[in-house]
Design a protein around this motif. Structure first.
Motif, mmCIF file in Angstrom:
data_model
loop_
_atom_site.group_PDB
_atom_site.id
_atom_site.type_symbol
_atom_site.label_atom_id
_atom_site.label_comp_id
_atom_site.label_asym_id
_atom_site.label_seq_id
_atom_site.Cartn_x
_atom_site.Cartn_y
_atom_site.Cartn_z
ATOM 1 N N GLU A 69 0.848 -1.195 0.000
ATOM 2 C CA GLU A 69 0.000 0.000 0.000
ATOM 3 C C GLU A 69 0.881 1.241 0.000
ATOM 4 N N ASN A 70 0.554 2.166 -0.892
ATOM 5 C CA ASN A 70 1.196 3.477 -0.872
ATOM 6 C C ASN A 70 0.152 4.532 -1.222
ATOM 7 N N ARG A 71 0.564 5.699 -1.608
ATOM 8 C CA ARG A 71 -0.378 6.784 -1.911
ATOM 9 C C ARG A 71 -1.325 6.431 -3.048
ATOM 10 N N ASP A 72 -0.862 5.588 -3.986
ATOM 11 C CA ASP A 72 -1.588 5.365 -5.231
ATOM 12 C C ASP A 72 -2.284 4.010 -5.324
ATOM 13 N N TRP A 73 -1.705 2.979 -4.706
ATOM 14 C CA TRP A 73 -2.181 1.611 -4.913
ATOM 15 C C TRP A 73 -2.409 0.875 -3.600
ATOM 16 N N LEU A 74 -3.315 -0.075 -3.667
ATOM 17 C CA LEU A 74 -3.509 -1.047 -2.585
ATOM 18 C C LEU A 74 -3.586 -2.418 -3.245
ATOM 19 N N LEU A 75 -2.737 -3.334 -2.805
ATOM 20 C CA LEU A 75 -2.755 -4.720 -3.276
ATOM 21 C C LEU A 75 -3.175 -5.598 -2.114
ATOM 22 N N VAL A 76 -4.234 -6.366 -2.323
ATOM 23 C CA VAL A 76 -4.819 -7.176 -1.256
ATOM 24 C C VAL A 76 -4.780 -8.645 -1.645
ATOM 25 N N ASP A 77 -4.505 -9.500 -0.672
ATOM 26 C CA ASP A 77 -4.590 -10.950 -0.865
ATOM 27 C C ASP A 77 -5.993 -11.378 -0.452
ATOM 28 N N LYS A 78 -6.859 -11.632 -1.433
ATOM 29 C CA LYS A 78 -8.258 -11.952 -1.141
ATOM 30 C C LYS A 78 -8.430 -13.438 -0.838
ATOM 31 N N PRO A 79 -9.103 -13.766 0.260
ATOM 32 C CA PRO A 79 -9.377 -15.176 0.540
ATOM 33 C C PRO A 79 -10.532 -15.687 -0.316
ATOM 34 N N VAL A 90 -12.454 6.027 -1.536
ATOM 35 C CA VAL A 90 -13.238 5.316 -2.541
ATOM 36 C C VAL A 90 -12.330 4.299 -3.233
ATOM 37 N N PRO A 91 -12.514 3.009 -2.977
ATOM 38 C CA PRO A 91 -11.663 2.004 -3.630
ATOM 39 C C PRO A 91 -12.078 1.790 -5.088
ATOM 40 N N HIS A 92 -11.121 1.934 -5.995
ATOM 41 C CA HIS A 92 -11.363 1.663 -7.411
ATOM 42 C C HIS A 92 -10.812 0.269 -7.707
ATOM 43 N N ILE A 93 -11.690 -0.714 -7.806
ATOM 44 C CA ILE A 93 -11.266 -2.095 -8.018
ATOM 45 C C ILE A 93 -10.804 -2.259 -9.463
ATOM 46 N N LEU A 94 -9.576 -2.719 -9.635
ATOM 47 C CA LEU A 94 -8.996 -2.848 -10.969
ATOM 48 C C LEU A 94 -8.996 -4.278 -11.481
#
Length: 284
Positions: free
Chosen positions: A68-78, A111-115
């Motif tokens: 996670e930084n200012r621009d992106w969030l990477l999540v490990d989804k179960p 506001v999460p923008h799901i990519l």
């Protein structure tokens, strides 16, 4: 000005938001969106923070953050978690959990923008943009195929070729929720590499060259190798796993903000490892 910003990845929608609420500076001085640019000019844009949507519930269930930084969030989804709220679940999806995470950290943009959206029962990496501009740039990267995504799947039967492609158009099945190969469908191309063969199944690494709904699941079913545990596509059951054996393993891209190469890998979950162990045992 608009043409220049568009060349930097600013979409029409982001430009409209910028005109209405943002600030444009040329060489440090506030300017109009209609201003002309000269060679060597420095352009800075400031977009207003994105406030949380009050209609989206907050979930306090933690998320597994890969980066996670200012621009992106990477999540490990179960597996088993919906990505976005819908009729079946409006209070505890990945979006609800991200909202809770960002509110707890008092994030500026909420506001999460799901990519990269995954099916409910698919595990692995989900990429989220943290603001409008990141969303715009990422969408352009995806359109230009400058994003690397690798999935792992365990399919039924023994896939003959060590490497191959499945090039078959996909369309929604009018009689169900599945996708089907159809000449009326949209083009779909899946590339795969066999990584391990078992007595009754095959572990494959997959790269998508298009992004159709259920593409991996539908394509392998169409060649007689549905995924283990995939009820929708008539995949055989296995007691080691109670979902389709599909995992979004890797996501990589060059960061348009920093220029850095970024690569994220999701560890294989416990049910996946249990299935591989069971298949290896059966194959002895």
């Amino acid at each position: 000005m608009k043409k220049f910003l568009n060349q930097q990845g600013v979409s029409h929608r982001v430009y409209s938001d910028l005109k209405a609420q943002g600030i444009i500076r040329i060489n440090g001085k506030q300017a109009s969106p209609a201003a002309d640019l000269l060679v060597g000019d420095t352009v800075q844009v400031d977009l207003p923070p994105e406030a949380a949507d009050d209609s989206v519930a907050i979930s306090d269930v933690p998320i597994d953050v890969l980066f996670e930084n200012r621009d992106w969030l990477l999540v490990d989804k179960p597996a088993g978690l919906n990505v976005v709220p819908g009729p079946a679940n409006r209070t505890d999806t990945l979006v609800n959990r991200i909202k809770g995470h960002w509110q707890a950290t008092d994030a500026e943009n909420q506001v999460p923008h799901i990519l990269t959206r995954l099916d409910r029962f698919t595990s692995g990496v989900v990429w989220v943009a943290r603001h409008r501009l990141a969303n715009s740039l990422a969408s352009q990267m995806q359109a230009d195929k400058r994003l690397q995504k690798r999935y792992f799947a365990i399919v039924s039967g023994q896939v003959k070729d060590d490497h191959g492609t499945i090039d078959a158009p996909l369309a929604s099945d009018p009689g169900g929720f599945n996708q089907m190969v159809s000449p009326e469908g949209k083009p779909a191309l899946t590339e795969y590499w066999v990584r391990e063969r078992f007595a009754t199944a095959t572990l494959v690494e997959v790269q998508l060259h298009t992004g159709r709904t259920h593409q991996i699941r539908a394509h392998f079913a169409s060649i007689g190798h549905p995924l283990i545990g995939d009820d929708l596509y008539a995949g055989p059951a296995n007691s080691a796993i109670d979902r389709q054996a599909l995992h979004a393993r890797l996501l990589a891209f060059n960061d348009p903000f920093s220029g850095e190469p970024r690569k994220f890998i999701s560890p294989f979950p416990a049910d996946w490892e249990a299935l591989v162990t069971a298949l290896r045992s059966e194959s002895k």
